[in-house]
Design a protein around this motif. Structure first.
Motif, PDB file in Angstrom:
ATOM      1  N   VAL A  77      59.319  37.752  10.573  1.00  0.00           N
ATOM      2  CA  VAL A  77      59.641  38.811  11.260  1.00  0.00           C
ATOM      3  C   VAL A  77      58.302  39.803  11.541  1.00  0.00           C
ATOM      4  O   VAL A  77      57.635  39.871  10.831  1.00  0.00           O
ATOM      5  CB  VAL A  77      60.609  39.607  10.491  1.00  0.00           C
ATOM      6  CG1 VAL A  77      61.149  40.992  11.106  1.00  0.00           C
ATOM      7  CG2 VAL A  77      61.841  38.910  10.485  1.00  0.00           C
ATOM      8  N   ILE A  78      58.308  40.602  12.950  1.00  0.00           N
ATOM      9  CA  ILE A  78      57.276  41.445  13.126  1.00  0.00           C
ATOM     10  C   ILE A  78      57.591  42.709  13.132  1.00  0.00           C
ATOM     11  O   ILE A  78      56.728  43.683  13.055  1.00  0.00           O
ATOM     12  CB  ILE A  78      56.441  40.891  14.565  1.00  0.00           C
ATOM     13  CG1 ILE A  78      55.098  41.394  14.982  1.00  0.00           C
ATOM     14  CG2 ILE A  78      57.497  41.148  15.702  1.00  0.00           C
ATOM     15  CD1 ILE A  78      54.570  41.053  15.835  1.00  0.00           C
ATOM     16  N   SER A  79      58.896  43.099  13.450  1.00  0.00           N
ATOM     17  CA  SER A  79      59.219  44.486  13.192  1.00  0.00           C
ATOM     18  C   SER A  79      60.702  44.585  13.314  1.00  0.00           C
ATOM     19  O   SER A  79      61.560  43.555  13.371  1.00  0.00           O
ATOM     20  CB  SER A  79      59.072  45.438  14.635  1.00  0.00           C
ATOM     21  OG  SER A  79      59.861  44.669  15.629  1.00  0.00           O
ATOM     22  N   THR A  80      61.131  45.568  12.534  1.00  0.00           N
ATOM     23  CA  THR A  80      62.742  45.868  12.151  1.00  0.00           C
ATOM     24  C   THR A  80      63.033  47.274  12.870  1.00  0.00           C
ATOM     25  O   THR A  80      62.195  48.226  12.697  1.00  0.00           O
ATOM     26  CB  THR A  80      63.279  45.676  10.923  1.00  0.00           C
ATOM     27  OG1 THR A  80      62.575  46.692   9.939  1.00  0.00           O
ATOM     28  CG2 THR A  80      62.699  44.311  10.299  1.00  0.00           C
ATOM     29  N   ARG A  81      64.355  47.385  13.055  1.00  0.00           N
ATOM     30  CA  ARG A  81      65.015  48.657  13.250  1.00  0.00           C
ATOM     31  C   ARG A  81      66.509  48.796  12.285  1.00  0.00           C
ATOM     32  O   ARG A  81      67.077  47.876  12.521  1.00  0.00           O
ATOM     33  CB  ARG A  81      65.419  49.155  14.669  1.00  0.00           C
ATOM     34  CG  ARG A  81      66.009  50.294  15.089  1.00  0.00           C
ATOM     35  CD  ARG A  81      66.238  50.613  16.355  1.00  0.00           C
ATOM     36  NE  ARG A  81      65.007  50.645  17.112  1.00  0.00           N
ATOM     37  CZ  ARG A  81      64.689  49.718  18.214  1.00  0.00           C
ATOM     38  NH1 ARG A  81      65.576  48.880  18.632  1.00  0.00           N
ATOM     39  NH2 ARG A  81      63.498  49.984  18.784  1.00  0.00           N
ATOM     40  N   VAL A  82      66.557  49.821  11.576  1.00  0.00           N
ATOM     41  CA  VAL A  82      67.560  49.570  10.533  1.00  0.00           C
ATOM     42  C   VAL A  82      68.398  50.904  11.039  1.00  0.00           C
ATOM     43  O   VAL A  82      68.116  51.983  10.876  1.00  0.00           O
ATOM     44  CB  VAL A  82      67.193  49.633   9.062  1.00  0.00           C
ATOM     45  CG1 VAL A  82      68.367  49.906   8.320  1.00  0.00           C
ATOM     46  CG2 VAL A  82      66.219  48.538   8.534  1.00  0.00           C
ATOM     47  N   LEU A  83      69.822  50.588  11.410  1.00  0.00           N
ATOM     48  CA  LEU A  83      70.735  51.565  11.775  1.00  0.00           C
ATOM     49  C   LEU A  83      71.515  51.666  10.515  1.00  0.00           C
ATOM     50  O   LEU A  83      72.273  50.975  10.270  1.00  0.00           O
ATOM     51  CB  LEU A  83      71.335  51.329  13.056  1.00  0.00           C
ATOM     52  CG  LEU A  83      70.398  50.761  14.108  1.00  0.00           C
ATOM     53  CD1 LEU A  83      71.265  50.340  15.345  1.00  0.00           C
ATOM     54  CD2 LEU A  83      69.616  51.850  14.808  1.00  0.00           C
ATOM     55  N   VAL A 130      62.645  41.548  15.375  1.00  0.00           N
ATOM     56  CA  VAL A 130      61.957  40.764  16.224  1.00  0.00           C
ATOM     57  C   VAL A 130      61.153  39.892  15.476  1.00  0.00           C
ATOM     58  O   VAL A 130      60.420  40.275  14.342  1.00  0.00           O
ATOM     59  CB  VAL A 130      61.078  41.338  17.357  1.00  0.00           C
ATOM     60  CG1 VAL A 130      60.059  40.408  18.306  1.00  0.00           C
ATOM     61  CG2 VAL A 130      61.927  42.321  18.165  1.00  0.00           C
ATOM     62  N   ALA A 131      60.861  38.520  15.690  1.00  0.00           N
ATOM     63  CA  ALA A 131      60.002  37.577  14.907  1.00  0.00           C
ATOM     64  C   ALA A 131      59.143  36.778  15.851  1.00  0.00           C
ATOM     65  O   ALA A 131      59.373  36.858  17.038  1.00  0.00           O
ATOM     66  CB  ALA A 131      60.824  36.412  14.222  1.00  0.00           C
ATOM     67  N   ALA A 132      58.082  36.455  15.353  1.00  0.00           N
ATOM     68  CA  ALA A 132      57.069  35.487  16.086  1.00  0.00           C
ATOM     69  C   ALA A 132      56.552  34.393  15.467  1.00  0.00           C
ATOM     70  O   ALA A 132      56.447  34.314  14.089  1.00  0.00           O
ATOM     71  CB  ALA A 132      55.881  36.494  16.234  1.00  0.00           C
ATOM     72  N   LEU A 133      56.654  33.314  15.994  1.00  0.00           N
ATOM     73  CA  LEU A 133      56.180  31.972  15.542  1.00  0.00           C
ATOM     74  C   LEU A 133      55.044  31.305  16.170  1.00  0.00           C
ATOM     75  O   LEU A 133      55.114  31.475  17.538  1.00  0.00           O
ATOM     76  CB  LEU A 133      57.552  31.029  15.731  1.00  0.00           C
ATOM     77  CG  LEU A 133      58.679  30.970  14.678  1.00  0.00           C
ATOM     78  CD1 LEU A 133      59.806  30.337  14.929  1.00  0.00           C
ATOM     79  CD2 LEU A 133      58.066  31.103  13.276  1.00  0.00           C
ATOM     80  N   LEU A 134      54.301  30.718  15.557  1.00  0.00           N
ATOM     81  CA  LEU A 134      53.349  29.698  16.305  1.00  0.00           C
ATOM     82  C   LEU A 134      54.095  28.400  16.409  1.00  0.00           C
ATOM     83  O   LEU A 134      54.612  27.565  15.374  1.00  0.00           O
ATOM     84  CB  LEU A 134      51.962  29.725  15.428  1.00  0.00           C
ATOM     85  CG  LEU A 134      51.359  30.904  15.244  1.00  0.00           C
ATOM     86  CD1 LEU A 134      50.130  30.740  14.311  1.00  0.00           C
ATOM     87  CD2 LEU A 134      50.647  31.182  16.667  1.00  0.00           C
ATOM     88  N   ASP A 135      54.079  27.721  17.589  1.00  0.00           N
ATOM     89  CA  ASP A 135      54.686  26.552  17.903  1.00  0.00           C
ATOM     90  C   ASP A 135      53.720  25.154  17.849  1.00  0.00           C
ATOM     91  O   ASP A 135      52.500  25.480  17.986  1.00  0.00           O
ATOM     92  CB  ASP A 135      55.256  26.482  19.252  1.00  0.00           C
ATOM     93  CG  ASP A 135      56.639  27.212  19.063  1.00  0.00           C
ATOM     94  OD1 ASP A 135      57.307  27.338  18.043  1.00  0.00           O
ATOM     95  OD2 ASP A 135      57.051  27.535  20.255  1.00  0.00           O
TER      96      ASP A 135
END
Length: 135
Positions: A77-83, A130-135
């Motif tokens: 995960v690269i960022s979050t938004r908590v509501l 949002v997450a980020a992966l290396l393929d």
């Protein structure tokens, strides 16, 4: 596999934040945009009615499931938004504590917001990521 996510901190900003101030991923990373994770069980019922921490925990569990389906983990995960559906800071902090603990040392940039209402009956918490992966 090495993580695509690099957390960024700054000595010029307050060190009281319980998260990194920014994060990056390389140009060749595959981004995964998760829908808001809600505190629903497998049958679609809201769990933890009236309990901010329990709902945050269910949101994290559901987020982990969605991440796994995309081939990712919470450390991707690269960022979050908590509501949080409340105007009381204590309620936001109760939800945030669960989120913070779930991420542990992978303290991604996050935004914590108090909102007036969320989409499901009795829903108090929702977490976008949002997450980020290396393929």
């Amino acid at each position: 596999m090495p993580s695509a996510v690099r957390l960024i901190r700054s000595s010029d900003l307050a060190d009281t934040a319980e998260y990194a101030y920014a994060a990056t991923a390389p140009a060749n990373a595959r981004l995964i945009f998760l829908a808001g994770s809600c505190p629903l069980d497998g049958e679609g019922a809201t769990v933890g009615v009236g309990d901010y921490a329990e709902q945050a925990a269910q949101c994290i569990a559901n987020m982990r499931t969605a991440l796994a389906e995309a081939g990712a983990e919470i450390t991707d995960v690269i960022s979050t938004r908590v509501l949080v559906a409340s105007a009381k800071q204590a309620d936001l902090v109760a939800a945030w504590g669960v989120v913070r603990d779930a991420f542990g040392p992978h303290d991604v940039p996050s935004t914590l917001l108090g909102v007036t209402v969320l989409g499901y009956d009795d829903q108090l918490v929702e977490i976008e990521a949002v997450a980020a992966l290396l393929d």
